[in-house]
Scaffold this motif. Structure first.
Motif, PDB file in Angstrom:
ATOM      1  N   VAL A 193      22.551 -25.831  14.184  1.00 41.04           N
ATOM      2  CA  VAL A 193      21.192 -25.510  14.622  1.00 41.04           C
ATOM      3  C   VAL A 193      20.197 -26.269  13.751  1.00 41.04           C
ATOM      4  O   VAL A 193      20.160 -26.074  12.530  1.00 41.04           O
ATOM      5  N   THR A 194      19.417 -27.124  14.358  1.00 39.33           N
ATOM      6  CA  THR A 194      18.332 -27.809  13.658  1.00 39.33           C
ATOM      7  C   THR A 194      17.030 -27.081  13.970  1.00 39.33           C
ATOM      8  O   THR A 194      16.724 -26.831  15.138  1.00 39.33           O
ATOM      9  N   THR A 195      16.289 -26.725  12.935  1.00 39.02           N
ATOM     10  CA  THR A 195      15.024 -26.019  13.124  1.00 39.02           C
ATOM     11  C   THR A 195      13.872 -26.939  12.749  1.00 39.02           C
ATOM     12  O   THR A 195      13.878 -27.555  11.697  1.00 39.02           O
ATOM     13  N   ILE A 196      12.891 -27.025  13.630  1.00 40.04           N
ATOM     14  CA  ILE A 196      11.702 -27.840  13.382  1.00 40.04           C
ATOM     15  C   ILE A 196      10.495 -26.905  13.395  1.00 40.04           C
ATOM     16  O   ILE A 196      10.141 -26.343  14.431  1.00 40.04           O
ATOM     17  N   THR A 220      14.684 -22.209   7.472  1.00 40.64           N
ATOM     18  CA  THR A 220      15.588 -22.952   6.596  1.00 40.64           C
ATOM     19  C   THR A 220      16.966 -22.300   6.546  1.00 40.64           C
ATOM     20  O   THR A 220      17.999 -22.972   6.630  1.00 40.64           O
ATOM     21  N   ARG A 221      16.993 -20.999   6.413  1.00 37.56           N
ATOM     22  CA  ARG A 221      18.281 -20.310   6.298  1.00 37.56           C
ATOM     23  C   ARG A 221      19.070 -20.358   7.603  1.00 37.56           C
ATOM     24  O   ARG A 221      20.302 -20.443   7.596  1.00 37.56           O
ATOM     25  N   LEU A 222      18.387 -20.298   8.722  1.00 36.15           N
ATOM     26  CA  LEU A 222      19.059 -20.457  10.021  1.00 36.15           C
ATOM     27  C   LEU A 222      19.718 -21.825  10.107  1.00 36.15           C
ATOM     28  O   LEU A 222      20.869 -21.961  10.546  1.00 36.15           O
ATOM     29  N   ALA A 223      19.012 -22.870   9.662  1.00 34.34           N
ATOM     30  CA  ALA A 223      19.553 -24.232   9.731  1.00 34.34           C
ATOM     31  C   ALA A 223      20.704 -24.426   8.752  1.00 34.34           C
ATOM     32  O   ALA A 223      21.777 -24.926   9.128  1.00 34.34           O
ATOM     33  N   LEU A 224      20.516 -24.042   7.493  1.00 34.41           N
ATOM     34  CA  LEU A 224      21.540 -24.285   6.478  1.00 34.41           C
ATOM     35  C   LEU A 224      22.821 -23.522   6.776  1.00 34.41           C
ATOM     36  O   LEU A 224      23.921 -24.018   6.542  1.00 34.41           O
ATOM     37  N   ALA A 225      22.686 -22.285   7.299  1.00 35.64           N
ATOM     38  CA  ALA A 225      23.877 -21.478   7.582  1.00 35.64           C
ATOM     39  C   ALA A 225      24.744 -22.117   8.661  1.00 35.64           C
ATOM     40  O   ALA A 225      25.951 -21.880   8.719  1.00 35.64           O
ATOM     41  N   SER A 226      24.150 -22.931   9.522  1.00 30.01           N
ATOM     42  CA  SER A 226      24.895 -23.567  10.609  1.00 30.01           C
ATOM     43  C   SER A 226      25.182 -25.040  10.332  1.00 30.01           C
ATOM     44  O   SER A 226      25.674 -25.753  11.201  1.00 30.01           O
ATOM     45  N   ASP A 227      24.852 -25.503   9.105  1.00 27.76           N
ATOM     46  CA  ASP A 227      25.017 -26.903   8.717  1.00 27.76           C
ATOM     47  C   ASP A 227      24.139 -27.816   9.567  1.00 27.76           C
ATOM     48  O   ASP A 227      24.517 -28.939   9.911  1.00 27.76           O
ATOM     49  N   ASN A 248      19.907 -29.300  10.282  1.00 24.94           N
ATOM     50  CA  ASN A 248      18.787 -29.850   9.521  1.00 24.94           C
ATOM     51  C   ASN A 248      17.563 -28.956   9.672  1.00 24.94           C
ATOM     52  O   ASN A 248      17.455 -28.168  10.611  1.00 24.94           O
ATOM     53  N   HIS A 249      16.617 -29.118   8.747  1.00 26.29           N
ATOM     54  CA  HIS A 249      15.329 -28.431   8.879  1.00 26.29           C
ATOM     55  C   HIS A 249      14.220 -29.414   8.562  1.00 26.29           C
ATOM     56  O   HIS A 249      14.328 -30.212   7.627  1.00 26.29           O
ATOM     57  N   ALA A 250      13.158 -29.363   9.348  1.00 29.40           N
ATOM     58  CA  ALA A 250      12.004 -30.231   9.115  1.00 29.40           C
ATOM     59  C   ALA A 250      10.726 -29.431   9.329  1.00 29.40           C
ATOM     60  O   ALA A 250      10.679 -28.534  10.182  1.00 29.40           O
ATOM     61  N   PHE A 251       9.717 -29.757   8.551  1.00 25.82           N
ATOM     62  CA  PHE A 251       8.407 -29.131   8.672  1.00 25.82           C
ATOM     63  C   PHE A 251       7.417 -30.153   9.208  1.00 25.82           C
ATOM     64  O   PHE A 251       7.332 -31.268   8.688  1.00 25.82           O
ATOM     65  N   VAL A 252       6.694 -29.788  10.244  1.00 26.82           N
ATOM     66  CA  VAL A 252       5.710 -30.684  10.849  1.00 26.82           C
ATOM     67  C   VAL A 252       4.334 -30.042  10.673  1.00 26.82           C
ATOM     68  O   VAL A 252       3.988 -29.086  11.380  1.00 26.82           O
ATOM     69  N   ASN A 271      12.594 -37.956  16.749  1.00 24.75           N
ATOM     70  CA  ASN A 271      13.325 -39.224  16.806  1.00 24.75           C
ATOM     71  C   ASN A 271      14.362 -39.308  15.707  1.00 24.75           C
ATOM     72  O   ASN A 271      15.496 -39.771  15.916  1.00 24.75           O
ATOM     73  N   GLU A 272      13.988 -38.876  14.498  1.00 26.05           N
ATOM     74  CA  GLU A 272      14.925 -38.890  13.376  1.00 26.05           C
ATOM     75  C   GLU A 272      16.100 -37.961  13.650  1.00 26.05           C
ATOM     76  O   GLU A 272      17.253 -38.285  13.355  1.00 26.05           O
ATOM     77  N   GLU A 273      15.805 -36.794  14.209  1.00 25.48           N
ATOM     78  CA  GLU A 273      16.872 -35.842  14.526  1.00 25.48           C
ATOM     79  C   GLU A 273      17.832 -36.418  15.557  1.00 25.48           C
ATOM     80  O   GLU A 273      19.048 -36.305  15.423  1.00 25.48           O
ATOM     81  N   PHE A 274      17.302 -37.068  16.581  1.00 23.21           N
ATOM     82  CA  PHE A 274      18.180 -37.644  17.591  1.00 23.21           C
ATOM     83  C   PHE A 274      18.939 -38.849  17.049  1.00 23.21           C
ATOM     84  O   PHE A 274      20.014 -39.185  17.539  1.00 23.21           O
ATOM     85  N   GLY A 275      18.385 -39.486  16.017  1.00 28.40           N
ATOM     86  CA  GLY A 275      19.160 -40.526  15.340  1.00 28.40           C
ATOM     87  C   GLY A 275      20.438 -39.964  14.772  1.00 28.40           C
ATOM     88  O   GLY A 275      21.509 -40.602  14.821  1.00 28.40           O
ATOM     89  N   ASP A 276      20.383 -38.730  14.232  1.00 27.81           N
ATOM     90  CA  ASP A 276      21.587 -38.058  13.741  1.00 27.81           C
ATOM     91  C   ASP A 276      22.509 -37.680  14.893  1.00 27.81           C
ATOM     92  O   ASP A 276      23.715 -37.960  14.877  1.00 27.81           O
ATOM     93  N   VAL A 277      21.940 -37.007  15.891  1.00 24.06           N
ATOM     94  CA  VAL A 277      22.738 -36.507  17.010  1.00 24.06           C
ATOM     95  C   VAL A 277      23.562 -37.620  17.654  1.00 24.06           C
ATOM     96  O   VAL A 277      24.726 -37.434  18.013  1.00 24.06           O
TER      97      VAL A 277
END
Length: 373
Positions: free
Chosen positions: A198-201, A213-220, A222-226, A237-243
């Motif tokens: 789960v990636t949380t933005i 943050t904890r939702l993202a880290l527990a599922s391995d 990413n987390h980003a703040f906008v 775009n950065e997230e989809f670069g990973d995906v």
């Protein structure tokens, strides 16, 4: 013809019929290093081990692993204005980035969660785009229900050899259903057990950073703040670069230390410590991106002499391209000296920075737990 020559001739013929394939190049690069490569002679102390894993991306641009993606969009009243418009723009961009081999679904939530676009192969995308454009912000925030619904939608398509990712776009508030950071962390762990990261933005100032943050880290994930909605497309775009560059999955990390080196805890990740052995799991590794683990080791003064091996590291993973289990190994060595200058020169600044980041995250988590209790 002599018997030995005949055997050689037959062997050569068999090799021609059944050529031996060279082993595939590893998809993951391992780097094990210590925060200090030199420590004071004859003294006990503490040293940090950093294990970094970096994916080696495919050489061919089109040779990527198919992705199963679920986008979960917060459309509660607090998302009115630029936030909901930028969230919609990011979701529309996902439709453009994925192809016919990929699976995409959209879930939205306010007072409750509902399926805007059922998960499925991307073929006719006009209906999906239309549904995204019609989203309006109103109501309360059932964040837990939104993520749960997203995971359920992905479940029929989950594949250990593909990327399974849920991307949450939200201002990080939750006021309907389970809403505390520990409850969302538990939901992240459940998703990870099913193979979903789960990636949380988080959008805008004032969002619940600890929850996201904890939702993202527990599922391995990413987390980003906008802070500014205009930055969301770049983050997405950065997230989809990973995906789209996942190379390894189902990652097992095993760290073994010799006598005199005791692992005490792992910073920022869940792990099992049994005596001098540490084991933990990661969901996936991505091309040209490093994930890392930091382990604190106590050093016994009886071992603080000469040069020693402080830890052996073995990483087993599934190569998503070949669908075969592979492994890489490494070790970290430590030297002891009576020279203050050598000890000072032995500090690894990169590892120290990683320890600082993980320690700050851990402190923030403890403070949040104290507020809740």
């Amino acid at each position: 013809m002599r018997r030995g020559v005949l055997q050689s001739f037959v062997a050569f013929g068999l090799l021609s019929l059944f050529p031996v394939q060279a082993p595939a190049a590893p998809a993951v690069k391992l780097k094990a290093e210590l925060g200090q490569t030199v420590m004071p002679e004859g003294r006990d102390g503490r040293v940090y081990l950093r294990v970094g894993l970096e994916g080696i991306g495919p050489e061919e641009e089109g040779a990527r692993i198919p992705a199963n993606v679920m986008i979960v969009i917060d459309q509660s009243g607090s998302m009115k204005g630029e936030r909901i418009e930028q969230a919609k723009e990011a979701a529309l961009m996902a439709v453009e980035r994925l192809g016919e081999r990929d699976v995409l679904g959209i879930v939205a939530y306010s007072d409750d969660a509902y399926v805007l676009a059922p998960a499925g192969r991307l073929r006719d995308t006009d209906e999906i785009r239309g549904g995204i454009r019609q989203l309006r912000a109103n109501g309360r925030t059932a964040l837990y229900a939104g993520v749960s619904q997203g995971v359920r939608e992905l479940r029929p398509f989950l594949d250990r050899y593909k990327v399974n990712r849920l991307i949450l776009l939200s201002d990080g508030l939750a006021n309907v259903g389970p809403s505390s950071p520990p409850e969302l962390e538990a939901l992240g762990r459940e998703a990870a057990e099913q193979g979903v990261s789960v990636t949380t933005i988080g959008l805008g100032l004032g969002y619940n950073e600890d929850l996201m943050t904890r939702l993202a880290l527990a599922s391995d994930g990413n987390h980003a703040f906008v802070e500014h909605p205009s930055d969301l497309v770049r983050i997405f775009n950065e997230e989809f670069g990973d995906v789209l560059t996942a190379v390894g999955g189902d990652v097992d990390i095993i760290i073994e230390c010799p006598d005199g080196f005791e692992p005490t805890h792992v910073l920022g990740r869940e792990a099992r410590i049994e005596g001098r052995k540490v084991s933990l799991k990661l969901n996936q590794i991505y091309g040209k991106q490093e994930k890392y683990v930091v382990v604190e080791l106590n050093v016994d003064d009886a071992r603080a002499h000469g040069s020693v091996e402080a830890a052996k590291v073995e990483v087993k993973y599934t190569d998503l391209a070949s669908k075969q289990r592979s492994a890489v190994a490494g070790k970290a060595e430590l030297r002891f000296s009576n020279s203050d200058a050598e000890v000072k020169a032995g500090v690894n600044k990169e590892v120290v920075a990683a320890v600082t980041r993980r320690s700050e995250e851990h402190t923030s988590e403890l403070q949040s737990q104290n507020r809740i209790s």
